[in-house]
Every structure is written in structure tokens, then in C-alpha cells.
Write an enzyme that holds these catalytic residues in place. Structure first.
Site, PDB file in Angstrom:
ATOM      1  N   THR A  26       0.806  -1.214   0.000  1.00  0.00           N
ATOM      2  CA  THR A  26       0.000   0.000   0.000  1.00  0.00           C
ATOM      3  C   THR A  26       0.838   1.261   0.000  1.00  0.00           C
ATOM      4  OG1 THR A  26      -1.784  -1.150   1.165  1.00  0.00           O
ATOM      5  CG2 THR A  26      -1.803   1.247   1.259  1.00  0.00           C
ATOM      6  N   SER A  82       1.862  -7.653  -1.008  1.00  0.00           N
ATOM      7  CA  SER A  82       2.428  -8.737  -0.198  1.00  0.00           C
ATOM      8  C   SER A  82       1.536  -9.974  -0.163  1.00  0.00           C
ATOM      9  CB  SER A  82       2.702  -8.257   1.233  1.00  0.00           C
ATOM     10  OG  SER A  82       1.505  -8.040   1.953  1.00  0.00           O
ATOM     11  N   THR A 113       1.245  -4.944   4.167  1.00  0.00           N
ATOM     12  CA  THR A 113       0.962  -5.388   5.534  1.00  0.00           C
ATOM     13  C   THR A 113       0.421  -6.815   5.614  1.00  0.00           C
ATOM     14  OG1 THR A 113      -1.277  -4.442   5.460  1.00  0.00           O
ATOM     15  CG2 THR A 113       0.495  -3.027   6.300  1.00  0.00           C
ATOM     16  N   ASP A 114      -0.145  -7.342   4.523  1.00  0.00           N
ATOM     17  CA  ASP A 114      -0.843  -8.629   4.603  1.00  0.00           C
ATOM     18  C   ASP A 114       0.057  -9.775   5.042  1.00  0.00           C
ATOM     19  OD1 ASP A 114      -3.225  -7.497   3.941  1.00  0.00           O
ATOM     20  OD2 ASP A 114      -3.256  -8.195   1.866  1.00  0.00           O
TER      21      ASP A 114
END
Length: 548
Positions: A26, A82, A113-114
Site C-alpha cells: 500500500t 504482499s 501489511t498482509d
């Protein structure tokens, strides 16, 4: 509480060289819907909109280098959300760091972040090497800081070909600046910086999908925080390499890590690991006819048939997993599926799906059967950390010529701060055993306890005493005491008045970073040992107990 101030604010160096590796995520997305920018486009935007106008104000002695040559072959832009990162992509990131290790003082890895909590464990293991005792032979000596954001860094209008401004009111720029500060700190760890907090990378979980505080570290305190100034909580940080010879600064050590990483990158897809949640599901059994079936068993069998080499159970509570037969676990379909997996060489690790806490599969009958099917106890390791650690250990075993027993021992051993230390005291990390505290053999077959009325005592699981530091027991008015693994290599028991009462007399004046280790098993095979190991000089200096 002792703290470090960030060195970059105090001018301790003329120039700090920090490499920025943009994997995607992101933080470097633009457009509607959001899509990742290429590393080149992101670097250009940073240099135009941030570096010359903002970064130079706070970090005038910092030189940022944007690594535009790190590319992931799966993507046309070279960067990835990710969600789509593969284990081989971990190796691409680690390879860049090792190949350019001498060129930079620290790294910032921009990441979605995933799956950041998976990468937070994978990178430290890919940037290190160990022997079969779990002693480091090549170790990180500089900061690697992973960060990302919940919202993009830049604004790019619908008719614009490139970003025109920083996006308003997002976490991206703050996380970027905090990561740059952390990368100048000298912390010899892979960390995750998010929302003013610096965490150990192999301890984090993504716990919030819609707030800026996306990550937390439930079982280990933060390493630093950014308020008015950036402050490091140094008592929570891993020590640096024990000597230059095992530091990645040393060309020989670094080359050994590179060779190992090349092997892992070429073979990691051959050692797939999967996570498997416990969940309410149908099962049936008939003890009289010795038949059983169940949905969980069917799924486990299908997973094993697909070729997995490791299985991370995300059990209930303290490590409870449905066997498929409440009164007779071995008669349950899930039990039999796991037993067959273990017999077939699949390494099983019994984690918990609960966010915080320690696995204790002996607490309830619903989990006490798991060691019988080979399930390992990871203490307080997260399922994400267990996943990445196991996959890398399984792959590395072929390069290091480790046996399955080596892998299982290392899996339950604290190597890089990813879990609590169960079976050892380390003079540089956790040197102290207080009254009523214990060390345990990894299979639970023996315990070394600091008995408040007898001092250090080794007992097997039946309570039979195998060894005692002091016999007869010291006077009651001298206890309880403390057992300390000192950094000179001497293991010493001190009275309640801080007087030495017993010692191994293995200390050396020049220092000898050492561990007290309870290894092996009091069961089968019976090879339990309690020893002092000097990992500074790679030598056992005292064997306190050896089962014969």
C-alpha cells in the site's frame, strides 16, 4: 527504564548510508483502484517530493539509496502486493541485503501489511547461519527495518502520469520516517516499524485491518518508540554478534551466509509448510469396530497427500486440538491422520490460534495426546513465525546435513528471539534463574529448577532427582538464591545475600559468552545432558550431568 537516543539525531557519524528496498504494498500504491508503482517510479517520487524538501531537514547526514534493481519476476511492475509474495521472494530481498552488506549502514524494506509478519521471521533466518546446536555462525550486525502503511504515501490524480504530492493524513510518511530513524540505530535485528513502535520482526502479528496501529507484539515488548524523539529500549534488543568472525561484516561469515541462501532459494519450494486451524467439524468413531472418520482428518490427509513437509497447527487455547475421539484420542480420525503424517516425515508444530500466551499441551487431556503424534511445542512463538522458521530450517537441513532430529530440536530452540528460551540460560540474553523458575528438556522429560530450599536440582518427569548443585542442601537462611550464567563463562549460584555458594569455576578473565543447556531426553532415547557451552570459543566447558 534505560533507553538509547537515536544516534542520527546526535551527529555521531558524518554520513549514514541507508538502502530503501521497495517490494510493493500500500505504501507505494497509487490510482483507483490502488495498484503498486514500480520501484523506479516510487524512487523518483520520493526524491522529488520528500528527500530534498523534508528528509534533509531531520536527517542532514543521511544518504538514502533507492534499490530499483530489486525485482520480483511474478509482476510486470517488479513490485508486489504482499498478498502475492512467495517464499522465493523472501530470498530475493535477503540476497540483495547480503550482496550489498558492506555498502550500507542499514536497510528499510517497504512491504505490504498482509504478509509482513511472515517476512518479519523469514528475513532474520535467511540472513543468519547456525550449527546443529543452534549457535550462530553468521549473524546480522546492522538494522533491517520493515515498514509499510495502511494508506498510500503519494497522491496521483486521475489525469496525472506521476504522483504530484504527499497524500494527506496517512500513516505512510510517518512510518517511512520512523523506519529511516530506526535503520540508523545500529540495532542488529530485523525489525518492523509501525505506528510509532519498533517491534522484533519475528514477534509481530497483524491485529488490525482498518486502523493505523495494524501490528502488535503480544508476547514480547517493543524495542523502541517514536514520540518527540526516537528512543530505543536497549534491554529488549538482541546482543550483537559475539565476535567479528561470526558477523556478516566478516567476508568469510558473509560468504557462508550467501552460499546457504543460494541453496535455500533454489530448494525452498520443495519444502512446503502449511497452517491448519482447529475448528468445530463433524467426526464419528466406533471403538468396538475400531473405525473412525471426520472432516478434519480428511483435510489433513489431503494436505499430506499434496506433499507438505511441515504442518503448523493453530490449535485452541493452550494447544488443544480435536482428536476425533474425546475419550480415546488414539481412536480418533484426526489423531490417526496426524500420526500417519508424522510417520511419513511431516514435522508437526502445535501453535495456538489465540493471539497471546504460551502453548502448554499438557494442561488438558484434549491436547496432552499431541506429543504422541510427534507434535512439537513452540512455547510462545506465533504461527506465522513458526511457519517461516520451519520452512527455512527444513530447506537448510539439506545444505547443513542436519537430521530430522536436528530440525526438530532447532525448531523448539530460541535462535533469534522468536520464542521464549525453554531449555537454556544465555549469558548475554537471559542469564538468570530465580527461585521456583525452571529450565525444561524440550520433550518435558526433565526439569532443572531453582528449588527455594535446595538450590539448583535436576529431576525427571517422575520427580526422581538426577543431579543437585549442592549436597547436602545449604542452610535455610541462605536461600532462596539465584543461578546466573555469567558472561565470563562461569555458572554461579548466589545466596539470598549475594554471596557465591557454588560455581562451575569455568570463568575466564577475557570473557566467554556461554549457555547453560539442558539437552536431550530422559525418556527414549535416554541422552539427557546438562552442560555449560562456551559459544564464544565453541567448546563444552563443563558437563554437570550426562545420562548413561
Amino acid at each position: 527504564m534505560k533507553r538509547w537516543m537515536c544516534a542520527c539525531r546526535r551527529g555521531h557519524r558524518s554520513t549514514m548510508k541507508i538502502a530503501i528496498i521497495n517490494t510493493g504494498g500500500t505504501i507505494s500504491c497509487v490510482g483507483t483502484p490502488l495498484g503498486p508503482m514500480s520501484a523506479q517510479a516510487f524512487a523518483k517520487a520520493c526524491k522529488t517530493l520528500i528527500d530534498e524538501t523534508i528528509i534533509v531537514q531531520d536527517y542532514p547526514n543521511t544518504e538514502l539509496h533507492y534499490a530499483v534493481d530489486v525485482k520480483f519476476p511474478e509482476s510486470s511492475t517488479g513490485t508486489l502486493d504482499s498478498t502475492n509474495l512467495q517464499p522465493t521472494d523472501w530470498c530475493i530481498i535477503a540476497s540483495y541485503i547480503l550482496d550489498h552488506y558492506a555498502d550500507f549502514d542499514g536497510w528499510v524494506v517497504l512491504h505490504g501489511t498482509d504478509s509482513m509478519d511472515f517476512t518479519g521471521t523469514a528475513l532474520p533466518f535467511l540472513l543468519s547461519a547456525f550449527n546443529d546446536r543452534g549457535v550462530t555462525t553468521a549473524q546480522l550486525s546492522k538494522p533491517v527495518i520493515i515498514t509499510g502503511s495502511q494508506l498510500p504515501m503519494f497522491h496521483q490524480g486521475p489525469n496525472e502520469k506521476e504522483p504530484s504530492a504527499l497524500a494527506y493524513n496517512t500513516d505512510a510518511f510517518q512510518n517511512f520516517c520512523g523506519a529511516i530513524a530506526a535503520a540508523q540505530s545500529g540495532i542488529p535485528e530485523v525489525c518492523i516499524y509501525f505506528q510509532n513502535e519498533l517491534y522484533r520482526g519475528n514477534r509481530v502479528l497483524k491485529t488490525n485491518a482498518s486502523e493505523f496501529n495494524a501490528f502488535s507484539s503480544p508476547n514480547y515488548p517493543s524495542l523502541g518508540e517514536y514520540g518527540i524523539q526516537f528512543e530505543i529500549l536497549f534491554e529488549n534488543i538482541l546482543p550483537p554478534p559475539v565476535s567479528n568472525s561470526v558477523s556478516l561484516d566478516d567476508a568469510t561469515a558473509r560468504n557462508s551466509a550467501i552460499q546457504q541462501l543460494n541453496y535455500v532459494a533454489a530448494n525452498i519450494n520443495n519444502f512446503p509448510v502449511m497452517q491448519f486451524n482447529a475448528f468445530p467439524a463433524w467426526y464419528a468413531f466406533n471403538d468396538s469396530t475400531k473405525t473412525c472418520s471426520g472432516l478434519i482428518a480428511n483435510l489433513l490427509n489431503a494436505c499430506v497427500a499434496s506433499g507438505i513437509k511441515g504442518l503448523i497447527l493453530e490449535s485452541y487455547g493452550e494447544g488443544n486440538f480435536p482428536s476425533g475421539n474425546p475419550d480415546n484420542p488414539s481412536g480418533g480420525a484426526a489423531y490417526q491422520a496426524l500420526a500417519a503424517a508424522n510417520a511419513g516425515g511431516v514435522v508437526i508444530v502445535d501453535c495456538t490460534q489465540v493471539i497471546a500466551g504460551v502453548v502448554n499441551d499438557n494442561a488438558y487431556a484434549a491436547g496432552a495426546w499431541l506429543p504422541a503424534v510427534g507434535a512439537l511445542n513452540p512455547a510462545d512463538m506465533t504461527p506465522m513465525a513458526a511457519f517461516a522458521k520451519l520452512m527455512i530450517l527444513l530447506t537448510t537441513a539439506g545444505y547443513r546435513k542436519w537430521t530430522a532430529a536436528h530440525v526438530k530440536t532447532l525448531m523448539q530452540t530460541n535462535l533469534l528471539g522468536e520464542m521464549m528460551s525453554v531449555n537454556k540460560l544465555d549469558s548475554r540474553v537471559n542469564p538468570l534463574l530465580l527461585a521456583n523458575q525452571t529450565l525444561a528438556a524440550l520433550d518435558g522429560s526433565a526439569t532443572l529448577s531453582n528449588d527455594p530450599v535446595a538450590g539448583p536440582v535436576l529431576r525427571d518427569s517422575t520427580g526422581t532427582q538426577l543431579w543437585a548443585a549442592m549436597s547436602p542442601a545449604p542452610p535455610a537462611n541462605q536461600l532462596p538464591g539465584r543461578l546466573i550464567m555469567q558472561n565470563d563463562g562461569n555458572l554461579v549460584f548466589y545466596s539470598r545475600y549475594n554471596a557465591p555458594m557454588w560455581a562451575t569455576n569455568t570463568g575466564v578473565s577475557t570473557g566467554a559468552s556461554s549457555m547453560l543447556v539442558l539437552s536431550g531426553s530422559a525418556g527414549k532415547p535416554a541422552d539427557l545432558a546438562l552442560l555449560v557451552y562456551d559459544y564464544d570459543h565453541n567448546a563444552v566447558t563443563k558437563t554437570l550431568y550426562q545420562q548413561k
